[in-house]
Structures are given as structure tokens and as C-alpha cells.
Design a protein around this motif. Structure first.
Motif, PDB file in Angstrom:
ATOM      1  N   GLN A 337      24.303  27.144   1.398  1.00 42.92           N
ATOM      2  CA  GLN A 337      23.104  26.666   2.075  1.00 42.92           C
ATOM      3  C   GLN A 337      23.077  25.139   2.203  1.00 42.92           C
ATOM      4  O   GLN A 337      22.209  24.601   2.906  1.00 42.92           O
ATOM      5  CB  GLN A 337      21.860  27.109   1.289  1.00 42.92           C
ATOM      6  N   LEU A 338      24.003  24.441   1.552  1.00 39.62           N
ATOM      7  CA  LEU A 338      23.959  22.982   1.573  1.00 39.62           C
ATOM      8  C   LEU A 338      24.102  22.387   2.971  1.00 39.62           C
ATOM      9  O   LEU A 338      23.352  21.468   3.333  1.00 39.62           O
ATOM     10  CB  LEU A 338      25.030  22.410   0.637  1.00 39.62           C
ATOM     11  N   PRO A 339      25.057  22.843   3.800  1.00 37.55           N
ATOM     12  CA  PRO A 339      25.133  22.274   5.152  1.00 37.55           C
ATOM     13  C   PRO A 339      23.848  22.487   5.953  1.00 37.55           C
ATOM     14  O   PRO A 339      23.422  21.599   6.693  1.00 37.55           O
ATOM     15  CB  PRO A 339      26.323  23.016   5.779  1.00 37.55           C
ATOM     16  N   LEU A 340      23.225  23.657   5.803  1.00 32.46           N
ATOM     17  CA  LEU A 340      21.970  23.917   6.507  1.00 32.46           C
ATOM     18  C   LEU A 340      20.893  22.947   6.017  1.00 32.46           C
ATOM     19  O   LEU A 340      20.143  22.379   6.824  1.00 32.46           O
ATOM     20  CB  LEU A 340      21.550  25.363   6.287  1.00 32.46           C
ATOM     21  N   ALA A 341      20.819  22.748   4.697  1.00 32.69           N
ATOM     22  CA  ALA A 341      19.820  21.841   4.149  1.00 32.69           C
ATOM     23  C   ALA A 341      20.068  20.410   4.610  1.00 32.69           C
ATOM     24  O   ALA A 341      19.128  19.675   4.955  1.00 32.69           O
ATOM     25  CB  ALA A 341      19.828  21.913   2.623  1.00 32.69           C
ATOM     26  N   ALA A 342      21.332  19.981   4.623  1.00 29.82           N
ATOM     27  CA  ALA A 342      21.653  18.624   5.066  1.00 29.82           C
ATOM     28  C   ALA A 342      21.306  18.436   6.538  1.00 29.82           C
ATOM     29  O   ALA A 342      20.740  17.404   6.938  1.00 29.82           O
ATOM     30  CB  ALA A 342      23.133  18.340   4.828  1.00 29.82           C
ATOM     31  N   ALA A 343      21.618  19.433   7.370  1.00 32.88           N
ATOM     32  CA  ALA A 343      21.278  19.343   8.793  1.00 32.88           C
ATOM     33  C   ALA A 343      19.770  19.328   8.984  1.00 32.88           C
ATOM     34  O   ALA A 343      19.244  18.622   9.861  1.00 32.88           O
ATOM     35  CB  ALA A 343      21.906  20.517   9.543  1.00 32.88           C
ATOM     36  N   ASN A 344      19.058  20.093   8.172  1.00 34.10           N
ATOM     37  CA  ASN A 344      17.599  20.102   8.248  1.00 34.10           C
ATOM     38  C   ASN A 344      17.024  18.726   7.923  1.00 34.10           C
ATOM     39  O   ASN A 344      16.117  18.233   8.612  1.00 34.10           O
ATOM     40  CB  ASN A 344      17.061  21.157   7.282  1.00 34.10           C
ATOM     41  N   MET A 345      17.528  18.106   6.882  1.00 30.70           N
ATOM     42  CA  MET A 345      17.050  16.778   6.506  1.00 30.70           C
ATOM     43  C   MET A 345      17.377  15.754   7.580  1.00 30.70           C
ATOM     44  O   MET A 345      16.567  14.878   7.899  1.00 30.70           O
ATOM     45  CB  MET A 345      17.667  16.380   5.162  1.00 30.70           C
ATOM     46  N   LEU A 346      18.570  15.870   8.187  1.00 29.78           N
ATOM     47  CA  LEU A 346      18.932  14.958   9.269  1.00 29.78           C
ATOM     48  C   LEU A 346      18.004  15.146  10.459  1.00 29.78           C
ATOM     49  O   LEU A 346      17.525  14.166  11.046  1.00 29.78           O
ATOM     50  CB  LEU A 346      20.385  15.199   9.679  1.00 29.78           C
ATOM     51  N   GLY A 347      17.732  16.402  10.828  1.00 30.24           N
ATOM     52  CA  GLY A 347      16.829  16.655  11.943  1.00 30.24           C
ATOM     53  C   GLY A 347      15.434  16.125  11.681  1.00 30.24           C
ATOM     54  O   GLY A 347      14.800  15.538  12.575  1.00 30.24           O
ATOM     55  N   SER A 348      14.927  16.300  10.458  1.00 34.07           N
ATOM     56  CA  SER A 348      13.598  15.790  10.118  1.00 34.07           C
ATOM     57  C   SER A 348      13.554  14.271  10.202  1.00 34.07           C
ATOM     58  O   SER A 348      12.557  13.687  10.635  1.00 34.07           O
ATOM     59  CB  SER A 348      13.213  16.251   8.708  1.00 34.07           C
ATOM     60  N   THR A 349      14.630  13.611   9.793  1.00 34.66           N
ATOM     61  CA  THR A 349      14.692  12.158   9.855  1.00 34.66           C
ATOM     62  C   THR A 349      14.761  11.661  11.290  1.00 34.66           C
ATOM     63  O   THR A 349      14.171  10.625  11.639  1.00 34.66           O
ATOM     64  CB  THR A 349      15.918  11.658   9.071  1.00 34.66           C
ATOM     65  N   LEU A 350      15.469  12.397  12.142  1.00 36.16           N
ATOM     66  CA  LEU A 350      15.627  11.992  13.540  1.00 36.16           C
ATOM     67  C   LEU A 350      14.403  12.304  14.389  1.00 36.16           C
ATOM     68  O   LEU A 350      14.249  11.739  15.479  1.00 36.16           O
ATOM     69  CB  LEU A 350      16.842  12.694  14.150  1.00 36.16           C
ATOM     70  N   ALA A 351      13.540  13.212  13.942  1.00 40.45           N
ATOM     71  CA  ALA A 351      12.427  13.687  14.766  1.00 40.45           C
ATOM     72  C   ALA A 351      11.543  12.559  15.299  1.00 40.45           C
ATOM     73  O   ALA A 351      11.244  12.537  16.503  1.00 40.45           O
ATOM     74  CB  ALA A 351      11.595  14.701  13.980  1.00 40.45           C
ATOM     75  N   PRO A 352      11.096  11.593  14.479  1.00 44.48           N
ATOM     76  CA  PRO A 352      10.256  10.522  15.041  1.00 44.48           C
ATOM     77  C   PRO A 352      10.981   9.712  16.106  1.00 44.48           C
ATOM     78  O   PRO A 352      10.387   9.332  17.120  1.00 44.48           O
ATOM     79  CB  PRO A 352       9.917   9.668  13.816  1.00 44.48           C
ATOM     80  N   ARG A 353      12.254   9.434  15.899  1.00 43.46           N
ATOM     81  CA  ARG A 353      13.012   8.663  16.876  1.00 43.46           C
ATOM     82  C   ARG A 353      13.161   9.426  18.188  1.00 43.46           C
ATOM     83  O   ARG A 353      13.017   8.859  19.283  1.00 43.46           O
ATOM     84  CB  ARG A 353      14.384   8.328  16.289  1.00 43.46           C
TER      85      ARG A 353
END
Length: 508
Positions: A337-353
Motif C-alpha cells: 500500500q506504500l506506493p498508493l499512500a505516497a501517490a495520495n500524499m503527492l496528489g493532496s499536496t498538488l491539489a491547491p496548485r
């Protein structure tokens, strides 16, 4: 005549309206850097509360076989180790959010965390099925107080502007990390020290969060929102949601035609109708109409319910495929599940931008389609597949889309909400996600089970299970594609386009 200072005497000091001397630093006024650091520390403490709630949702999934053997659970009892938490959590979120608004958000948050920590400790010490299930239900009650209060306090710290977008990005990152990280942590702890430690760890972590909130989150200024707690409305909707979630979770095992399931659904419908009638007549309604008169609260909650129907099911079916078909152990399943979690965190960080650049409509629609593409890719899994070939790539797409969509839809669901209703808005968006998840999981589990049962008549067990999981992922992709279409239609019809940074832009 103005007096002139004597030569050689020190110049008279001018003061500003607040008594400060221009050009001189004062200890009472924080610098911008210190304000940023303080807000960051507060957000970290509040986000840790959300992480604990999401962690408890998924941390037991991998350990269920060991929990069943350790406590002596039946098939039904094993299901209720998961359902008791979700039932109490989903049914009481609205009550928790309103209590936070009326009785103090910081006070309700700390009380909720204390109950959550105590119940987690009790679950780890439970030696009988009844005690374990009761402790999980108490965990859900604590989580229902914690989640909306924490979100409301976070929105207080970042009322508008770019800071709110970053705060929501952090919120989305920790929510996704809690869901996916729970699977990993559950596998590690179960394999290393045994299943009780998944609950002991949550209890210890929650105690640390309580200390952080008590230390870092400032106490209220003495003001309290006016109004009275709508006990009748709260009781009615809580009973309605309890009946609904119970029916949906029970239907996975008993079937949709079971008399108890049908009776619970009927009771839920009747109670929801009674709740609507009650709220129209009460001056201090649990869900006041003003909540939906500004912003895009209704649209955000509708879309969040649809996202939740796929989100919770994903973390249910994916570990099952890894363990029951690919033969992965608890630790390997969690690590997967780590790649999914890392991608999720990246997407959340990119969302405002992304929201600043493309607008809320385009970014949330693109995120939902990205997640749908990942689930469609997962629908091609095979019984003789592998993690690298069948799971890794789709997980990254799903995680990216999920992170961006969660941040955007949370922003929509709290947009323009009056300050006195911030806790209720947080409870409402969590309720729609949780109830949507219960509905989606019940429907998808029933459908996948039917496909597996039919396929098992002429195929090996692994092939039959894979057929059921493929069906669940295919339907999930279709639901998200439909959700993307609804987002494109409904969010464009509002008068202005508000990004997760809180800046209004011209209509799409």
C-alpha cells in the motif's frame, strides 16, 4: 506654542495606536515567521487527530484472521469488528459536529480523543468477542467527536486565502496516509508482536495527540456560538443512520432480501422523513437551512458520498486480492500500500496548485477520471498475476486521483459556510463520505460475492475470487466516471469558481 526638546536630550518617542514604538520590536506582537510556525504547529496537531481516526478505520483489516483466532470470533463477529467502528462513527458524526460548535471545538476534540484512546486500549486488552466489539463501537463514538471538531479548528486557523488550500492539502495527505498506512502498520504490528498491538499503538499515539492538542491549540477566547442542541433532531437522525448503516453492513452477509435488512432499511427511510419534518419546524435545527444557502455545500457532499462509496471499497478489496489470490502475507500486503499512500500524499499536496492553475471544476473532474482510469486498470487483474504487473501502476493512478479529489471536494463542502456552523459542516462531509462508503461497500461486496459464487461452479477458487474483485473494480471505475460528469455539470453552474485557496474566479 509647541515645546521644543532641549539640545542633547533624547528624542521623544512617537507611539502607534496600539502603544508600540515604531521601528522597535515588541514581544507581544508575533512576527510573520512566528505566526506561520505557530499555525503550522497547530495544523500538525489537528492533522494528527485526523490521521488517528483514519488509521483506526483500516488498521484492523489485515489482522482480522489473527483477531478471530485470538478472541474466538465467529464469521459474523469478525465482520462486526470492522462494522461496529464504522457504524458508530458514521451515525454520530453530525451530532459530534454540532456539539463541537455549541460546546467548544477544542473541548470536544480533547474529549473525543480521550474516549478514542481509552477504547483503543480496551480493545487491545479484550479477551471476549463482546468486549472487543463494544470497544470498537466506543472507538467510533470518540472518532465521531474528533473528526469534525479537528476540521473546524483547522478551518478557523486558515479562514481564507492560500493558507487554506495548503491546510486542506495537508488534511487530504494525512487522511489518505492514515487509510493506506493503517494496512501497512497493521501488517507490521501483527506479524511482529501480535494483533493486540495494533490497538495499543493507536491508544499510545492518541495520547500523544491529546498532549499536542492541549499544548499547541490555543484555548477559545470565551465566546461560544449561540443556540441550543437539537436533541430530538439529533436522536432521530442518529437512529436513522444507525439503521441504514446496520442494514448495509448486514446485507453483505445476509443478503438484500433478509427480513431484518429490509426492516432496517424501512425504519431508516421513515426516520429520515421524520427528521426532515422535525428540522423544518425547529428554530435551532441540527442541520439549519442556512448551511446550504451559500457556497457549494450540497454539491460537495453529494460528490464526496460517491467518492466515499469507492474509496472504502478499494481498501477492502485490494488487500483481499493480495492475500487470498496472490498469497501475500500481512507484512507484504501492508507494504504494497506504500506506493498508493505516497501517490495520495503527492496528489493532496498538488491539489491547491492545480486548483490555482486550472480551477476547481477542471481539477476535480480530472482527478476523478484519473482515479477511474486506475480502477479500470485494476479490473484487468488475473489469478496468476503479480504485484508489479497488476497492482503497482494502477495504485499510483488511484492514489493521485484520490488525493486531489478529496482535497477539492472537502473545500467545496465547507465553502462559504458560516463560522458558527463550521463543525457541523465538517461532520456533514465526513458523514456523507462514511455513509456513502457503507452503501458502496455493501453493494459492491454483494455483487462481487454473487459473481464469485457463480464462477466457483466451474472455475478454481482463485479464478472465482478474482472474477468477483474484477467486477468490483469495474463498477467502481464506472461510478467515478459518472461522478466526474456530475462534477463537471454541477460545479460549473455556480456563480463563481472558488479554488481550494479560497480565491473566487470568474465562472467557468
Amino acid at each position: 506654542m509647541n515645546a521644543r526638546p532641549l539640545r542633547g536630550s533624547p528624542p521623544a518617542h512617537r507611539t502607534t495606536s496600539d502603544g508600540a514604538i515604531p521601528g522597535c520590536a515588541t514581544s507581544s506582537r508575533p512576527t510573520p515567521d512566528s505566526t506561520t510556525l505557530r499555525r503550522g504547529a497547530v495544523l500538525a496537531a489537528l492533522a494528527a487527530s485526523q490521521f488517528a481516526v483514519m488509521l483506526a478505520t483500516s488498521i484492523v483489516n489485515v489482522a482480522l484472521p489473527q483477531i478471530r483466532a485470538g478472541v474466538g470470533l465467529s464469521d459474523t463477529g469478525t465482520t462486526w469488528v470492522v462494522n461496529a467502528y464504522g457504524l458508530a462513527f458514521g451515525a454520530l458524526l453530525l451530532a459530534g459536529g454540532r456539539a463541537a460548535d455549541l460546546f467548544g471545538r477544542r473541548r470536544v476534540l480533547i474529549a473525543g480523543l480521550a474516549l478514542f484512546a481509552g477504547a483503543s486500549l480496551a480493545a487491545g486488552l479484550a479477551a471476549t468477542p463482546g468486549l472487543l466489539i463494544a470497544a470498537r463501537a466506543a472507538q467510533g463514538v470518540g472518532a465521531a467527536a474528533t473528526a469534525p471538531a479537528a476540521l473546524a479548528l483547522a478551518m478557523e486557523q486558515f479562514p481564507s486565502g492560500a493558507g487554506r488550500g495548503k491546510a486542506l492539502g495537508v488534511w487530504g495527505a494525512v487522511s489518505g496516509a492514515g487509510g493506506a498506512g493503517g494496512v501497512l502498520l497493521g501488517g507490521v504490528l501483527t506479524q511482529a508482536w501480535g494483533w493486540p498491538w495494533i490497538f495499543h499503538t493507536v491508544a499510545f499515539g492518541s495520547a500523544l495527540v491529546i498532549a499536542a492538542v492541549a499544548t499547541l491549540v490555543p484555548p477559545p477566547d470565551g465566546r461560544r456560538e449561540s443556540g441550543r442542541f437539537d436533541l430530538l433532531g439529533t436522536t432521530t437522525v442518529t437512529l436513522a443512520l444507525t439503521c441504514l448503516v446496520w442494514a448495509l453492513t448486514t446485507a453483505r452477509g445476509a443478503g438484500w432480501t433478509d427480513a431484518g435488512v429490509l426492516a432496517a432499511v424501512g425504519a431508516a427511510v421513515a426516520l429520515l422523513a421524520a427528521f426532515a419534518a422535525i428540522e423544518l419546524r425547529r428554530p435551532h435545527a441540527l442541520i439549519p437551512p442556512r448551511l446550504f444557502t451559500t457556497g457549494r455545500v450540497a454539491v460537495g457532499n453529494l460528490l464526496m458520498a460517491l467518492l466515499g462509496s469507492v474509496w472504502i471499497a478499494l481498501f477492502f478489496f485490494l488487500p483481499l486480492y493480495q492475500q487470498q489470490v496472490l498469497g501475500s502475507g500481512p507484512l507484504a500486503t501492508g507494504a504494497g500500500q506504500l506506493p498508493l499512500a505516497a501517490a495520495n500524499m503527492l496528489g493532496s499536496t498538488l491539489a491547491p496548485r492545480l486548483s490555482r492553475r486550472f480551477g476547481a471544476t477542471a481539477s476535480v473532474t480530472g482527478a476523478l477520471l484519473t482515479e477511474a482510469a486506475g480502477l479500470l486498470w485494476l479490473s484487468r487483474i488475473t489469478a496468476d498475476g503479480s504485484y508489479l504487473a497488476d497492482i503497482l501502476g494502477p495504485s499510483i493512478l488511484v492514489g493521485l486521483g484520490l488525493g486531489i479529489a478529496f482535497v477539492q471536494l472537502t473545500a467545496l463542502a465547507v465553502e462559504g459556510v458560516p463560522p458558527q456552523d463550521a463543525g457541523l459542516a465538517g461532520g456533514l462531509v465526513n458523514t456523507t463520505r462514511q455513509v456513502g462508503g457503507a452503501i458502496g461497500l455493501a453493494a459492491l461486496a454483494t455483487l462481487a460475492g454473487s459473481v464469485t459464487t457463480h464462477a466457483a461452479l466451474h472455475e478454481p477458487q482463485a479464478e472465482a475470487l478474482t472474477a468477483g474483485y474484477r467486477t468490483a473494480f469495474t463498477i467502481s471505475a464506472a461510478v467515478l466516471a459518472a461522478t466526474a460528469l456530475l462534477a463537471l455539470l454541477f460545479t460549473r453552474r455556480t456563480g463563481s469558481r472558488t479554488t481550494t485557496d479560497g480565491d473566487a474566479r470568474p465562472q467557468d
